[in-house]
Scaffold this motif. Structure first.
Motif, PDB file in Angstrom:
ATOM      1  N   LYS A 326      -5.290  13.578   2.210  1.00  0.00           N
ATOM      2  CA  LYS A 326      -5.929  12.458   1.525  1.00  0.00           C
ATOM      3  C   LYS A 326      -5.132  12.041   0.294  1.00  0.00           C
ATOM      4  CE  LYS A 326     -10.642  13.336   3.128  1.00  0.00           C
ATOM      5  NZ  LYS A 326     -12.025  13.719   2.753  1.00  0.00           N
ATOM      6  N   LEU A 327      -4.538  13.006  -0.389  1.00  0.00           N
ATOM      7  CA  LEU A 327      -3.709  12.673  -1.538  1.00  0.00           C
ATOM      8  C   LEU A 327      -2.474  11.899  -1.106  1.00  0.00           C
ATOM      9  CD1 LEU A 327      -3.901  15.963  -3.625  1.00  0.00           C
ATOM     10  CD2 LEU A 327      -4.894  13.743  -4.222  1.00  0.00           C
ATOM     11  N   GLN A 328      -1.869  12.301  -0.004  1.00  0.00           N
ATOM     12  CA  GLN A 328      -0.720  11.570   0.504  1.00  0.00           C
ATOM     13  C   GLN A 328      -1.110  10.148   0.861  1.00  0.00           C
ATOM     14  OE1 GLN A 328       0.359  14.202   3.679  1.00  0.00           O
ATOM     15  NE2 GLN A 328       1.812  15.340   2.436  1.00  0.00           N
ATOM     16  N   GLN A 329      -2.296   9.993   1.444  1.00  0.00           N
ATOM     17  CA  GLN A 329      -2.788   8.664   1.787  1.00  0.00           C
ATOM     18  C   GLN A 329      -2.988   7.846   0.519  1.00  0.00           C
ATOM     19  OE1 GLN A 329      -3.668   7.181   4.838  1.00  0.00           O
ATOM     20  NE2 GLN A 329      -4.040   5.349   3.649  1.00  0.00           N
ATOM     21  N   VAL A 335       0.819   2.237  -3.854  1.00  0.00           N
ATOM     22  CA  VAL A 335       2.032   1.447  -3.958  1.00  0.00           C
ATOM     23  C   VAL A 335       1.705  -0.016  -3.690  1.00  0.00           C
ATOM     24  CG1 VAL A 335       4.315   1.050  -2.972  1.00  0.00           C
ATOM     25  CG2 VAL A 335       3.474   3.373  -3.284  1.00  0.00           C
ATOM     26  N   GLU A 336       2.197  -0.881  -4.559  1.00  0.00           N
ATOM     27  CA  GLU A 336       1.986  -2.317  -4.383  1.00  0.00           C
ATOM     28  C   GLU A 336       2.573  -2.769  -3.054  1.00  0.00           C
ATOM     29  OE1 GLU A 336       0.687  -6.123  -5.828  1.00  0.00           O
ATOM     30  OE2 GLU A 336       0.445  -4.128  -6.711  1.00  0.00           O
ATOM     31  N   LEU A 582      13.067   1.846 -14.707  1.00  0.00           N
ATOM     32  CA  LEU A 582      12.411   1.631 -13.421  1.00  0.00           C
ATOM     33  C   LEU A 582      11.043   1.010 -13.664  1.00  0.00           C
ATOM     34  CD1 LEU A 582      12.189   2.005 -10.326  1.00  0.00           C
ATOM     35  CD2 LEU A 582      11.256   4.289 -10.784  1.00  0.00           C
ATOM     36  N   LEU A 583      10.873  -0.244 -13.228  1.00  0.00           N
ATOM     37  CA  LEU A 583       9.590  -0.914 -13.426  1.00  0.00           C
ATOM     38  C   LEU A 583       8.541  -0.462 -12.420  1.00  0.00           C
ATOM     39  CD1 LEU A 583      10.481  -4.633 -14.257  1.00  0.00           C
ATOM     40  CD2 LEU A 583       9.553  -2.886 -15.782  1.00  0.00           C
ATOM     41  N   GLY A 584       8.967  -0.128 -11.217  1.00  0.00           N
ATOM     42  CA  GLY A 584       8.016   0.287 -10.195  1.00  0.00           C
ATOM     43  C   GLY A 584       8.602   0.145  -8.810  1.00  0.00           C
ATOM     44  N   VAL A 585       7.824   0.554  -7.828  1.00  0.00           N
ATOM     45  CA  VAL A 585       8.235   0.445  -6.431  1.00  0.00           C
ATOM     46  C   VAL A 585       7.177  -0.322  -5.662  1.00  0.00           C
ATOM     47  CG1 VAL A 585       9.579   2.573  -6.471  1.00  0.00           C
ATOM     48  CG2 VAL A 585       7.175   2.648  -5.796  1.00  0.00           C
TER      49      VAL A 585
END
Length: 658
Positions: A326-329, A335-336, A582-585
């Motif tokens: 569930k954490l992986q999910q 993630v945007e 790094l602004l984000g992924v």
């Protein structure tokens, strides 16, 4: 119809040694089991054990589907000749039980809705068989939604999505094709472990093959060998991650773990049956904290309901595994997600072919701009902003490409594209006319052994090519373009420690950015001939090797580096004018409304912030898609509106300022 419920027998068994190395073993001892004989005609029994519904679905080739309550009393029926089924709760409609039923007469798949309150069956859609009969069917709930898998007699696995729709107050469903895989003949059954997104397929005398059940999953498989005599006839999965297998040649039900999850305990005991019991079908209540199983003995033509009490304790001990899943999910969901609004036609052949895009800007009509895309098995393809193929040039194994416009060529200004050509280890040069059509001009030899990535650098009416080799070598060439024949002179060379590929130059600031796939992003000043590369970003969470494609996006004069993080199917944005932060992924998800699949395994990318008409008012991001599905086809390129980038970057900067 009379149903006799009786305790068939009790027997004791305990497993002293579980399965090792993900191999299906045959060791077992005693543990108490309880059996209920189900005295109704049928070849399969499926337990339903939910908060709002408890009962049994019984499959009979002649009678169809029968719903029994928990006391095995028939309540309702769906007539038809049904060979086998699978069922799941609908993610879109949690109150719905969805059933995929294989028609024994036509080999079609019927998707049924079982209304729990009314105890009634309603058909939502049908999927006809092709020229080959369907022999197996299974359903799976993954982060992509509900999926339908079928196996035919030729050994082809078909993967379809399931989209529930409400049309004129009536429920219906669409079954869009996702992908197809050649898995080989003699496959007897399939099942999905929802929590780990694993598709398991039993091959009768070999073992159980493990595939990725996700839409964009790897097209690879792993064998879980079957080390005991007999054919694997039936498999079923439990939400805990345990898998159960049965063979009519044995009185065992084998229990094993299909994955290497460290928090999952060794598999509990195999289940030993009396010598006269030989099961050809087993079906587990996948969401139950206890082991509730429907089984069928073909030789005795008898259905059984089996409950194994000790699994409840096992499941309690394995909650860490479920929690981790569930954490992986949650990590994925956080993630945007961007969405492609168009995709190009596919390249000509399957395999790793499409690689790197470039964007040509139409000088007077930006909406008529074009996308240049490489095909490593063929040459150069050029597409419209709607994704239509408008030109193709068979010029060899083109890998990376870049474009510069308004270059002084032989007395006049022209647009130029240069590509790395692995057919002859050269730089292939194209001219581009005012409508965007390309003409192959020349191949310029290099001294590299295996040309790979390439980017252009334009300054002071001079065009340079930076090209690399898979061994890490970079060469820098100065092009002589104001002559009757374009030529090149090597003016510099340097080397990365390991394999690079993608690169991009910010002409304004004379900065070269390139990737070292396993390490990260490097920067180098091109106006300093003695300058050395500087590592500005490592390939570490949330960015993961391989780092491949690169492009620069501009907002109000500030530059942002967009990088493909191939190792986790994501894209990273770095603020290269502000300490390379790094602004984000983000990920590029499936645009189901337009029938465009998600993006995975991306090699090359290109981006521009220049408005390209009404469709792309804030520019365009073009990315190579390594696995092109919905339906399965050779690789292509996906087109994402620059509005996503602009909004994402603006929001991240605003959040940092607070």
């Amino acid at each position: 119809m009379k149903i006799t419920q009786s305790v068939y027998f009790l027997l004791a068994l305990v497993l002293l040694g579980g399965c090792q190395n993900n191999t299906v073993q045959g060791k077992s001892d005693n543990k108490v089991l309880s059996f209920n004989q189900i005295d109704i005609q049928g070849q399969e029994a499926y337990p339903i054990d939910l908060d709002n519904a408890n009962g049994w679905l019984v499959v009979d080739a002649d009678e169809g589907l029968t719903w029994l309550d928990s006391d095995f009393t028939p309540i309702s029926q769906w007539s038809g000749k049904v060979a086998t089924i699978d069922w799941r709760i609908s993610i879109q409609q949690p109150h719905m039980i969805l059933i995929a039923a294989l028609d024994d007469s036509t080999s079609a798949i019927h998707l049924l809705h079982f209304d729990i309150a009314q105890a009634s069956f309603n058909k939502l859609a049908s999927l006809p068989a092709n020229e080959s009969d369907i022999e197996g069917v299974c359903l799976g709930n993954t982060r992509d939604g509900l999926s339908l898998f079928t196996i035919d007699t030729l050994g082809v696995l078909q993967h379809h999505g399931i989209e529930i729709e409400l049309v004129d107050s009536q429920l219906s469903a669409r079954l869009p094709a996702i992908r197809s895989l050649n898995i080989g003949p003699n496959m007897s059954d399939c099942a999905v472990i929802d929590t780990t997104h694993q598709l398991l397929i039993a091959e009768e005398e070999v073992g159980i093959w493990q595939y990725d059940a996700l839409n964009e999953g790897e097209n690879e498989r792993k064998l879980i060998p079957f080390t005991v005599s007999g054919e694997v006839e039936s498999i079923s999965t439990h939400a805990s991650g345990y898998v159960f297998a049965a063979s009519p040649d044995s009185n065992n039900i084998w229990v094993f773990a299909a994955n290497d999850e460290p928090n999952l305990l060794p598999a509990p005991a195999d289940i030993s049956l009396p010598n006269n019991i030989r099961l050809s079908s087993i079906n587990i209540a996948t969401n139950s904290a206890k082991l509730l199983m429907g089984a069928y003995d073909e030789s005795q033509q008898q259905l059984y309901a089996i409950e194994v009490d000790w699994l409840a304790a096992q499941i309690g001990k394995t909650k860490l595994s479920v929690k981790k899943n569930k954490l992986q999910q949650a990590d994925f969901d956080a993630v945007e997600a961007f969405y492609a609004v168009a995709e190009t036609d596919s390249v000509q052949r399957f395999g790793d072919a499409a690689d790197d895009p470039a964007i040509w800007i139409h000088a007077s009509r930006p909406s008529k701009s074009l996308i240049f895309g490489t095909d490593k098995k063929y040459g150069l393809n050029i597409y419209s902003l709607r994704g239509e193929l408008v030109q193709t040039l068979a010029v060899g194994k083109i890998n990376n490409i870049d474009i510069r416009q308004n270059i002084f060529v032989n007395g006049q200004y022209k647009d130029i594209a240069v590509a790395s050509n692995r057919s002859n280890q050269s730089m292939t040069v194209f001219s581009i006319d005012e409508s965007g059509m390309a003409k192959h001009l020349i191949d310029i030899s290099t001294d590299l052994n295996d040309v790979y990535g390439l980017c252009l650098y334009q300054h002071d009416d001079q065009l340079e090519v930076i090209i690399n080799d898979t061994d890490g070598q970079f060469n820098r060439y100065q092009l002589a373009t104001n002559t009757s024949e374009i030529s090149a002179k090597k003016i510099d060379a340097f080397k990365a420690n390991s394999q690079p590929e993608g690169c991009v130059v910010d002409d304004d600031t004379k900065r070269l950015f390139f990737c070292e796939e396993s390490t990260g992003v490097w920067k180098m000043q091109l106006d300093n001939i003695n300058g050395q590369p500087e590592l500005i970003a490592r390939a570490q969470a949330p960015v993961k090797a391989d780092i491949e494609g690169m492009g620069i996006y501009n907002i109000d004069g500030e530059k942002f580096l967009v990088v493909s993080s191939q190792g986790n199917n994501r894209f990273a944005i770095y603020r290269i004018d502000a300490n390379n932060e790094l602004l984000g992924v983000f990920a590029i998800g499936a645009n189901k409304a337009l029938g465009i699949d998600a993006v995975s395994e991306t090699d090359g990318i290109e981006v521009t912030s220049i408005p390209l008409g009404d469709a792309f008012p804030k520019g365009l991001l073009v990315v190579q898609d390594g696995r092109n599905v919905m339906p399965m086809a050779p690789q292509n390129f996906k087109l994402v509106s620059g509005e996503y980038l602009d909004d994402f970057i603006t929001l991240k900067i605003r959040q940092l300022a607070q």
